[in-house]
Design a protein around this motif. Sequence first.
Motif, PDB file in Angstrom:
ATOM      1  N   ALA A 127       0.870  -1.170   0.000  1.00 55.09           N
ATOM      2  CA  ALA A 127       0.000   0.000   0.000  1.00 55.09           C
ATOM      3  C   ALA A 127       0.908   1.221   0.000  1.00 55.09           C
ATOM      4  CB  ALA A 127      -0.874  -0.001   1.250  1.00 55.09           C
ATOM      5  N   LEU A 128       0.714   2.123  -0.968  1.00 60.17           N
ATOM      6  CA  LEU A 128       1.400   3.403  -0.907  1.00 60.17           C
ATOM      7  C   LEU A 128       0.491   4.365  -0.155  1.00 60.17           C
ATOM      8  CD1 LEU A 128       2.927   3.701  -4.509  1.00 60.17           C
ATOM      9  CD2 LEU A 128       3.973   2.789  -2.429  1.00 60.17           C
ATOM     10  N   TRP A 129       1.067   5.315   0.536  1.00 58.98           N
ATOM     11  CA  TRP A 129       0.272   6.242   1.352  1.00 58.98           C
ATOM     12  C   TRP A 129       0.900   7.630   1.321  1.00 58.98           C
ATOM     13  CZ3 TRP A 129       3.566   8.231   4.874  1.00 58.98           C
ATOM     14  CH2 TRP A 129       4.648   7.424   5.283  1.00 58.98           C
ATOM     15  N   HIS A 130       0.111   8.609   1.691  1.00 60.49           N
ATOM     16  CA  HIS A 130       0.640   9.976   1.833  1.00 60.49           C
ATOM     17  C   HIS A 130      -0.109  10.692   2.949  1.00 60.49           C
ATOM     18  CE1 HIS A 130      -2.700  10.434  -1.087  1.00 60.49           C
ATOM     19  NE2 HIS A 130      -2.939  11.533  -0.386  1.00 60.49           N
ATOM     20  N   ALA A 131       0.554  11.640   3.554  1.00 66.80           N
ATOM     21  CA  ALA A 131      -0.055  12.452   4.620  1.00 66.80           C
ATOM     22  C   ALA A 131       0.576  13.830   4.577  1.00 66.80           C
ATOM     23  CB  ALA A 131       0.207  11.815   5.992  1.00 66.80           C
ATOM     24  N   THR A 132      -0.201  14.828   4.942  1.00 67.58           N
ATOM     25  CA  THR A 132       0.370  16.178   5.044  1.00 67.58           C
ATOM     26  C   THR A 132       0.609  16.473   6.517  1.00 67.58           C
ATOM     27  OG1 THR A 132      -0.828  16.829   3.069  1.00 67.58           O
ATOM     28  CG2 THR A 132      -0.006  18.613   4.463  1.00 67.58           C
ATOM     29  N   VAL A 133       1.848  16.807   6.840  1.00 71.64           N
ATOM     30  CA  VAL A 133       2.175  17.122   8.238  1.00 71.64           C
ATOM     31  C   VAL A 133       2.727  18.544   8.302  1.00 71.64           C
ATOM     32  CG1 VAL A 133       2.596  14.758   9.027  1.00 71.64           C
ATOM     33  CG2 VAL A 133       4.462  16.050   8.020  1.00 71.64           C
TER      34      VAL A 133
END
Length: 363
Positions: free
Chosen positions: A309-315
């Motif tokens: 699973a590829l994922w992304h998040a904005t921090v």
Amino acid sequence: MGAWNKRDDMLIHTAEPFNAEPPPAALAGHPITPTDTFYSRNHGNIPRIDPATWRLSVDGLVERPLELSLADLQSRFEHHTVVATLVCAGNRRGELMAVRDIPGQTPWRSAAISTARWTGVRLRDVLTAAGLRGEAHHIAFTAADRATGIDPPQTFGGSIPADKATAGEVLLAWRMNDEPLPVAHGAPVRVVVPGYVGARSVKWVERITAQPHPSSSYFQALDYRILTAETDPDRAPAGSGLSLGVAALNSAILTPSEGSHVLAGPNVVTGYATAGEHRAVARVDVSADGGKTWRVADIEPSPGPWAWALWHATVNLPPGRVEITARAWDTSAATQPEHPEPLWNPLGYLNTSWSNVRLIAAL
Ligand SMILES: Nc1nc2c(c(=O)[nH]1)N[C@H]1C(S)=C(S)[C@@H](COP(=O)(O)O)O[C@H]1N2
Ligand SMILES: [Mo]
């Protein structure tokens, strides 16, 4: 184009045998890894096999031993494509080596993992044609390459349980990403065992043996095992420790890259996560304060049930030196351990600790 048609910026750990991984950022944004970016892990020199004379023997506890040419394999059995992630059991070993040295092993970073579309025939169909007998509990693979780092040198091999071998996802593959399987990835034919550590996806396979016991190959009986921290791997008898099969719950940050300079404020963090067999990645958390607070990442649609699973998040990053951290959870609600120290093992396998990347954030 670099060695073995890999991209120029591969990190080459050893040229012979060829062991190379891409920069982590090169894996980002590609649910299917381009073939020139796919990691390469070899215990011996890459053999060149003439597909016209290559034969696959199927023997051991079967009613009808087979000897198949590539044309036999391609004409006698139905073709199938599976998207599968391969991950080396030594992925992220470098972080274990920082805890305590592991002599003679490759210091993989976090990119000894890649995903491809594999096309071939089901191992199950070939075993059915041979007539698998009930006492055959393990299916062993023998390859053409000679591993050089061990004494005495021997051909690469390994085995998987018969239950796994007869599950539909295990392939004998001759295509990778809709192109002929490259030599470095096992041409003319390799085994692809989705959901298991990469070592069981035997390249340049020549022989498949149905047997009551796991393979007695060095790579099954002595290597690819988790030994207790106190065990001397040079003295451990065959069968010591835990044999590796099913791949582990793990994750790593792919971008931003380690040591990079970014702007303070909102930043997108990307990465991958994998879960063990019969489990899926359920959640990924990202922290910019060492794990005090977390943000739940968006998991991107997976290219298939056997893929990462590829994922992304904005921090939100404060100015200065910051460390970002990621951890995954699976569908059994298990999560990754925080530190590599308690995971250290003499052969350096399955570092599944939280992934950390250090950055410098400017105002
Ligand atoms: N014949 C053979 N098969 C092999 C190996 C090898 O050295 N020889 N390495 C194994 C290991 S440890 C891994 S992680 C995967 C890597 O596959 P790749 O080189 O196609 O990425 O192949 C596996 N199959
Ligand atoms: Mo591996």
